[in-house]
Design a protein around this motif. Structure first.
Motif, mmCIF file in Angstrom:
data_model
loop_
_atom_site.group_PDB
_atom_site.id
_atom_site.type_symbol
_atom_site.label_atom_id
_atom_site.label_comp_id
_atom_site.label_asym_id
_atom_site.label_seq_id
_atom_site.Cartn_x
_atom_site.Cartn_y
_atom_site.Cartn_z
ATOM 1 N N ASN A 186 0.826 -1.206 0.000
ATOM 2 C CA ASN A 186 0.000 0.000 0.000
ATOM 3 C C ASN A 186 0.863 1.259 0.000
ATOM 4 O O ASN A 186 0.641 2.195 -0.777
ATOM 5 C CB ASN A 186 -0.902 -0.031 1.235
ATOM 6 N N SER A 187 1.866 1.271 0.849
ATOM 7 C CA SER A 187 2.760 2.433 0.905
ATOM 8 C C SER A 187 3.568 2.573 -0.386
ATOM 9 O O SER A 187 3.841 3.681 -0.856
ATOM 10 C CB SER A 187 3.679 2.284 2.110
ATOM 11 N N ALA A 236 -3.850 6.149 -7.865
ATOM 12 C CA ALA A 236 -4.188 6.438 -6.466
ATOM 13 C C ALA A 236 -5.510 5.776 -6.095
ATOM 14 O O ALA A 236 -5.640 5.188 -5.008
ATOM 15 C CB ALA A 236 -4.261 7.943 -6.239
ATOM 16 N N ALA A 258 -1.699 9.067 -12.623
ATOM 17 C CA ALA A 258 -1.459 9.074 -11.179
ATOM 18 C C ALA A 258 -2.773 9.065 -10.412
ATOM 19 O O ALA A 258 -2.898 8.393 -9.390
ATOM 20 C CB ALA A 258 -0.613 10.281 -10.794
ATOM 21 N N THR A 274 1.430 4.388 -2.866
ATOM 22 C CA THR A 274 1.400 5.836 -2.626
ATOM 23 C C THR A 274 2.663 6.499 -3.170
ATOM 24 O O THR A 274 2.601 7.550 -3.822
ATOM 25 C CB THR A 274 1.269 6.105 -1.126
ATOM 26 N N LYS A 275 3.801 5.867 -2.921
ATOM 27 C CA LYS A 275 5.053 6.442 -3.420
ATOM 28 C C LYS A 275 5.150 6.368 -4.934
ATOM 29 O O LYS A 275 5.747 7.244 -5.571
ATOM 30 C CB LYS A 275 6.226 5.748 -2.757
ATOM 31 N N PHE A 315 -5.999 2.117 -3.425
ATOM 32 C CA PHE A 315 -6.865 1.992 -2.249
ATOM 33 C C PHE A 315 -7.829 0.825 -2.407
ATOM 34 O O PHE A 315 -7.983 -0.019 -1.502
ATOM 35 C CB PHE A 315 -7.624 3.299 -2.048
ATOM 36 N N VAL A 356 2.577 6.767 -6.909
ATOM 37 C CA VAL A 356 1.770 7.908 -7.362
ATOM 38 C C VAL A 356 2.592 9.195 -7.314
ATOM 39 O O VAL A 356 2.610 9.987 -8.269
ATOM 40 C CB VAL A 356 0.511 8.038 -6.478
ATOM 41 N N LEU A 357 3.307 9.390 -6.203
ATOM 42 C CA LEU A 357 4.113 10.614 -6.074
ATOM 43 C C LEU A 357 5.232 10.643 -7.112
ATOM 44 O O LEU A 357 5.511 11.682 -7.717
ATOM 45 C CB LEU A 357 4.703 10.688 -4.668
#
Lengths: 111, 137
Positions: free
Chosen positions: A42-43, A72, A68, A46-47, A76, A49-50
């Motif tokens: 999950n983390s 995102a 992106a 997120t990274k 989820f 996406v960034l």
């Protein structure tokens, strides 16, 4: 000159995202329990996406920001779906138990 | 007198290139936000890799993911200005602000329901029944 400085700072941020993704891959590989792996993935998403936002602004094509957004949202939903699947071993299960089934099951057990 | 004032004002204002100053302020602000966000993200990744227990790892992940992502996206919004890209980045920031703590809570709740125990050290909180019967008697 200022735009060149911004591009360099974005490159530094993108390299930082890549380093963080590499560390999280390490935790996802050696994670002792399933939940460690779910948390790391999950983390990682997120990274990712960034990193996608930073990279699409570095190369000057802001179309990657759309991808992106998609990533995102999918990150989820995929996390919740994986957790639900490993809890119930199926995706076709209501999250809240229905009262009808409960009464029938109880009646079946009692009788 | 008025002419002298006008001359002084124009003389003072002329050497300042305001567009360049605004560009540099934009660059430094967004750069500072992006570097702060990258620091938080790397700190969270190191915390996930190095923490001893699942629940402490969740703490490291959940805090820094939200904060670092918001900082980086805010920096990118300031950098891109009033454009469509800025609106999309704001949308991503909103989604991450909602979904990242929710996903962390879902993982923690699932782990708690499945019976995963936290790793406890030598210093534990005493039970409520043992407090009265302790050293005083």
């Amino acid at each position: 000159m200022a735009s060149v400085v911004m591009v360099y700072i974005c490159v530094i941020g993108a390299i930082g995202m890549l380093v963080g993704m590499a560390l999280l891959l390490g935790r996802a590989i050696i994670g002792p329990t399933f939940y460690d792996r779910a948390l790391a993935v999950n983390s990682f998403g997120t990274k990712a996406v960034l990193f996608l936002c930073l990279f699409s602004l570095i190369i000057g094509r802001p179309d990657g920001v759309d991808i992106a957004i998609l990533y995102a949202l999918m990150n989820f939903i995929a996390t919740v779906a994986i957790l639900k699947f490993f809890r119930y071993r199926a995706l076709d299960v209501p999250l809240a138990k229905r009262p009808e089934r409960k009464t029938t099951r109880k009646g079946g057990r009692n009788g | 007198m008025a002419e002298a004032k006008h001359d002084a004002a124009s003389h003072a204002a002329a050497p300042l290139p305001w567009t360049e100053i605004f560009e540099w302020a934009q660059a430094l602000l967004s750069g500072g936000l992006i570097l702060t966000g990258a620091f938080f993200v790397i700190a969270g990744a190191i915390g996930i890799l190095r923490m001893p227990d699942f629940y402490t790892r969740i703490h490291a992940a959940g805090m820094t993911d939200t904060m670092g992502a918001e900082f980086i996206l805010l920096g990118l919004i300031i950098q891109s200005g009033f454009t469509q890209t800025s609106l999309k980045l704001l949308l991503i920031a909103f989604f991450l602000f909602i979904t990242s703590p929710t996903a962390t809570h879902a993982i923690a709740h699932a782990a708690h329901l499945s019976g995963l125990k936290p790793k406890l050290g030598p210093y534990q909180a005493p039970d409520l029944d043992d407090i009265g019967k302790g050293d005083g008697s």
